[in-house]
Design a protein around this motif. Structure first.
Motif, PDB file in Angstrom:
ATOM      1  N   GLY A 110       0.410   6.298  -1.177  1.00 57.29           N
ATOM      2  CA  GLY A 110      -0.646   5.405  -1.622  1.00 57.29           C
ATOM      3  C   GLY A 110      -1.051   4.500  -0.472  1.00 57.29           C
ATOM      4  O   GLY A 110      -0.200   4.075   0.312  1.00 57.29           O
ATOM      5  N   GLU A 111      -2.339   4.246  -0.368  1.00 54.77           N
ATOM      6  CA  GLU A 111      -2.831   3.352   0.678  1.00 54.77           C
ATOM      7  C   GLU A 111      -3.785   2.338   0.062  1.00 54.77           C
ATOM      8  O   GLU A 111      -4.718   2.697  -0.651  1.00 54.77           O
ATOM      9  CB  GLU A 111      -3.551   4.144   1.771  1.00 54.77           C
ATOM     10  N   SER A 112      -3.510   1.071   0.354  1.00 57.60           N
ATOM     11  CA  SER A 112      -4.371   0.002  -0.155  1.00 57.60           C
ATOM     12  C   SER A 112      -5.588  -0.142   0.751  1.00 57.60           C
ATOM     13  O   SER A 112      -5.592   0.328   1.889  1.00 57.60           O
ATOM     14  CB  SER A 112      -3.595  -1.314  -0.199  1.00 57.60           C
ATOM     15  N   SER A 113      -6.590  -0.822   0.246  1.00 53.80           N
ATOM     16  CA  SER A 113      -7.795  -1.032   1.046  1.00 53.80           C
ATOM     17  C   SER A 113      -7.517  -1.911   2.262  1.00 53.80           C
ATOM     18  O   SER A 113      -8.278  -1.904   3.221  1.00 53.80           O
ATOM     19  CB  SER A 113      -8.920  -1.637   0.190  1.00 53.80           C
ATOM     20  N   SER A 114      -6.386  -2.619   2.247  1.00 49.41           N
ATOM     21  CA  SER A 114      -6.013  -3.430   3.408  1.00 49.41           C
ATOM     22  C   SER A 114      -5.228  -2.626   4.443  1.00 49.41           C
ATOM     23  O   SER A 114      -4.805  -3.161   5.460  1.00 49.41           O
ATOM     24  CB  SER A 114      -5.203  -4.651   2.957  1.00 49.41           C
ATOM     25  N   GLY A 115      -5.022  -1.332   4.171  1.00 54.49           N
ATOM     26  CA  GLY A 115      -4.396  -0.462   5.141  1.00 54.49           C
ATOM     27  C   GLY A 115      -2.900  -0.274   5.005  1.00 54.49           C
ATOM     28  O   GLY A 115      -2.285   0.435   5.795  1.00 54.49           O
ATOM     29  N   HIS A 116      -2.287  -0.872   4.009  1.00 51.71           N
ATOM     30  CA  HIS A 116      -0.846  -0.719   3.804  1.00 51.71           C
ATOM     31  C   HIS A 116      -0.563   0.570   3.045  1.00 51.71           C
ATOM     32  O   HIS A 116      -1.303   0.946   2.143  1.00 51.71           O
ATOM     33  CB  HIS A 116      -0.278  -1.918   3.043  1.00 51.71           C
ATOM     34  N   LYS A 117       0.532   1.231   3.444  1.00 49.91           N
ATOM     35  CA  LYS A 117       0.887   2.501   2.811  1.00 49.91           C
ATOM     36  C   LYS A 117       2.264   2.408   2.173  1.00 49.91           C
ATOM     37  O   LYS A 117       3.137   1.691   2.650  1.00 49.91           O
ATOM     38  CB  LYS A 117       0.897   3.617   3.844  1.00 49.91           C
ATOM     39  N   VAL A 118       2.427   3.186   1.102  1.00 52.52           N
ATOM     40  CA  VAL A 118       3.722   3.270   0.422  1.00 52.52           C
ATOM     41  C   VAL A 118       3.916   4.713  -0.057  1.00 52.52           C
ATOM     42  O   VAL A 118       2.986   5.337  -0.554  1.00 52.52           O
ATOM     43  CB  VAL A 118       3.819   2.262  -0.750  1.00 52.52           C
ATOM     44  N   VAL A 119       5.121   5.214   0.160  1.00 55.74           N
ATOM     45  CA  VAL A 119       5.467   6.546  -0.329  1.00 55.74           C
ATOM     46  C   VAL A 119       5.979   6.383  -1.751  1.00 55.74           C
ATOM     47  O   VAL A 119       6.786   5.500  -2.031  1.00 55.74           O
ATOM     48  CB  VAL A 119       6.551   7.191   0.560  1.00 55.74           C
TER      49      VAL A 119
END
Length: 141
Positions: free
Chosen positions: A15-24
């Motif tokens: 998953g990637e937020s619009s602020s550029g952070h990612k999480v598996v």
């Protein structure tokens, strides 16, 4: 607000937020039952705790309280049938700081859960939300 979720393999997604952070994120798959990251529902629960913890720290700092740490331990139950929504969420707050006022900590938690935390407001549509807290004074440490 926008987000993007991309399938990687098996039951693994990023998953990637619009602020550029990612999480598996993902769920157990295969004979070893390993999980590549938290499940989507675990992320919802973590997000609820994070939303409220953020509020509590912010409210206490605005009130010039010497808050040094805030932990929220969450315990939840889900419905047994699909869509398996949360039916009960208990939040235990552990707030540390120098000479913190228990009344102000209680007020900050109540304001978060009852007024400011949008995640708590959404969860309250299906779950009974309860909370308690403890204050740890660090002035003598």
């Amino acid at each position: 607000m926008k987000a993007r979720v991309k399938w990687v393999e098996e039951r693994t997604f990023v998953g990637e937020s619009s602020s550029g952070h990612k999480v598996v994120l993902g769920t157990a798959h295969g004979p070893d039952g390993r999980t590549p990251g938290p499940s989507p529902m675990e992320l919802v629960l973590i997000g609820t705790g994070g939303c409220s913890a953020y509020d509590v720290v912010h409210i206490l700092e605005k009130g010039r309280e010497a808050v040094e740490d805030c932990v929220v331990e969450l315990d939840a139950d889900r419905a047994e049938t699909d869509p398996k929504v949360f039916t009960r969420i208990h939040m235990h707050f552990i707030v540390k700081g120098r000479a913190l006022s228990s009344d102000k900590v209680k007020r900050a938690i109540n304001l978060s859960i009852e007024k400011y935390c949008s995640a708590s407001a959404m969860m309250a549509k299906t779950a009974t939300l309860t909370h308690d807290f403890e204050v740890i004074d660090t002035t003598t440490r």
